[in-house]
Design a protein around this motif. Sequence first.
Motif, mmCIF file in Angstrom:
data_model
loop_
_atom_site.group_PDB
_atom_site.id
_atom_site.type_symbol
_atom_site.label_atom_id
_atom_site.label_comp_id
_atom_site.label_asym_id
_atom_site.label_seq_id
_atom_site.Cartn_x
_atom_site.Cartn_y
_atom_site.Cartn_z
ATOM 1 N N PRO A 184 0.827 -1.212 0.000
ATOM 2 C CA PRO A 184 0.000 0.000 0.000
ATOM 3 C C PRO A 184 0.861 1.263 0.000
ATOM 4 O O PRO A 184 2.063 1.222 0.262
ATOM 5 C CB PRO A 184 -0.801 -0.117 1.309
ATOM 6 N N GLY B 31 2.440 4.825 1.211
ATOM 7 C CA GLY B 31 2.978 5.288 2.485
ATOM 8 C C GLY B 31 4.317 5.937 2.249
ATOM 9 O O GLY B 31 4.988 5.658 1.247
ATOM 10 N N THR C 143 -10.342 -7.561 10.100
ATOM 11 C CA THR C 143 -9.918 -7.304 8.715
ATOM 12 C C THR C 143 -11.114 -7.465 7.784
ATOM 13 O O THR C 143 -11.757 -8.523 7.758
ATOM 14 C CB THR C 143 -8.798 -8.277 8.311
ATOM 15 N N HIS D 287 -4.934 -10.738 2.402
ATOM 16 C CA HIS D 287 -4.406 -9.826 3.411
ATOM 17 C C HIS D 287 -3.192 -10.450 4.098
ATOM 18 O O HIS D 287 -3.103 -11.677 4.224
ATOM 19 C CB HIS D 287 -5.493 -9.532 4.448
ATOM 20 N N ASP E 153 -3.433 1.013 11.852
ATOM 21 C CA ASP E 153 -4.164 0.079 10.984
ATOM 22 C C ASP E 153 -3.263 -1.037 10.461
ATOM 23 O O ASP E 153 -3.696 -1.879 9.680
ATOM 24 C CB ASP E 153 -4.782 0.846 9.808
ATOM 25 N N LEU E 154 -2.002 -1.065 10.887
ATOM 26 C CA LEU E 154 -1.081 -2.091 10.410
ATOM 27 C C LEU E 154 -1.605 -3.482 10.742
ATOM 28 O O LEU E 154 -1.982 -3.764 11.883
ATOM 29 C CB LEU E 154 0.295 -1.906 11.048
ATOM 30 N N ASN F 135 -6.338 -3.582 8.252
ATOM 31 C CA ASN F 135 -6.772 -3.413 6.869
ATOM 32 C C ASN F 135 -5.651 -2.882 5.984
ATOM 33 O O ASN F 135 -5.877 -2.563 4.819
ATOM 34 C CB ASN F 135 -7.991 -2.499 6.823
ATOM 35 N N THR F 136 -4.464 -2.770 6.557
ATOM 36 C CA THR F 136 -3.245 -2.445 5.812
ATOM 37 C C THR F 136 -2.307 -3.630 5.939
ATOM 38 O O THR F 136 -2.123 -4.160 7.041
ATOM 39 C CB THR F 136 -2.565 -1.188 6.402
ATOM 40 N N ASP F 137 -1.721 -4.069 4.821
ATOM 41 C CA ASP F 137 -0.842 -5.243 4.867
ATOM 42 C C ASP F 137 0.189 -5.104 5.975
ATOM 43 O O ASP F 137 0.873 -4.077 6.096
ATOM 44 C CB ASP F 137 -0.141 -5.426 3.518
ATOM 45 N N VAL G 87 4.327 2.126 5.233
ATOM 46 C CA VAL G 87 3.351 2.748 6.122
ATOM 47 C C VAL G 87 3.513 4.265 6.125
ATOM 48 O O VAL G 87 4.556 4.794 5.742
ATOM 49 C CB VAL G 87 3.513 2.229 7.570
#
Length: 331
Positions: A31, A33, A59, A64, A94-95, A98-100, A109
């Motif tokens: 994602p 970042g 999640t 994911h 959010d790590l 919903n964030t890989d 990130v």
Amino acid sequence: MTDTTFRAYRVFEENGAFVRKLVNRSVNELPEGEVLIRVKYAGLNYKDALSASGNRGVTRNYPHTPGIDAAGIVEDSSSPLFNQGDEVAVTSYDLGMNTDGAFAEYIRVPADWIVPLPKGLTLAESMVLGTSGLTAALSVKRLLDAGQKHVDGPVVVTGAAGGVGSLAVKILLKEGFEVIAATSNLEDSREVIEKLGAHQHIDKSETDDQSGRPLIRPKWAGAVDVVGGNTLATLLKACKYGGNVTTCGNIGSGELNTTVYPFILNNISLLGVDSQKTPLEERKAVWEKLAGDWKPDGLDDLATFISLDELENYIQRLLNKKNRGQVVLKL
């Protein structure tokens, strides 16, 4: 860097079932970042196990990569706050939700999720602590801020053989408190509790009153709870006058059935603890405490270090509530 490939523990939804695999990914699939981090260590938490099981409350979308705690080295940064080679830690936000997340050799990130590694901690030690250590430290801080003193009497810690509980015991001991450790199985957890140094070790049944009475004889002056449900209700009604009880987990139940009497007759305070959205400055201050006055002795003894290939087995153990102490993924 965009063509760099790396290993990741990935969860897929296939025909209504959730399947976990080790796969190869490309950095350009991560994602957006400002900071790309090469992960060296990652903590294993109950929330990670839920994410790996397809829990939509943790999640929403799959495929994911779980992992809410990461420690590593900055590989690339477009932020002036971080430079290539910096040692850093990322916990919560959010790590891994919903964030890989951190169960991979790289993460990317936002810069404002990142804490520079405090002096006094290694990357490995930061992940022995991780979100569990941050949550434990925030729980103790809430007690102290509310006026809890060691002269008031003992503080009971539930789930004391687990991640948050074991670290809360260690930090409370640093602050001079008498600590009662409550665990689900006395025999299985005896060795862990002896290493922690708690003053008393009790079975969870002593924190699970079934009498139906609104108040019972005081047994402790304060409490750190990770269980919720009737355990939390028991901690409240067995707390000494003027005591404080923190709550940060619901591994037993998210329900709380109690009365107003602990609050209006015994002046008890119920204190909520959240680590996910803790403001960055407070987070940094607590990490400095964990690297200094509150740094638990023998951190390495509290952790089991595993590889990516062993992760699946330990996630199953966590789901079955068989883990003891901290589990840290070494990449």
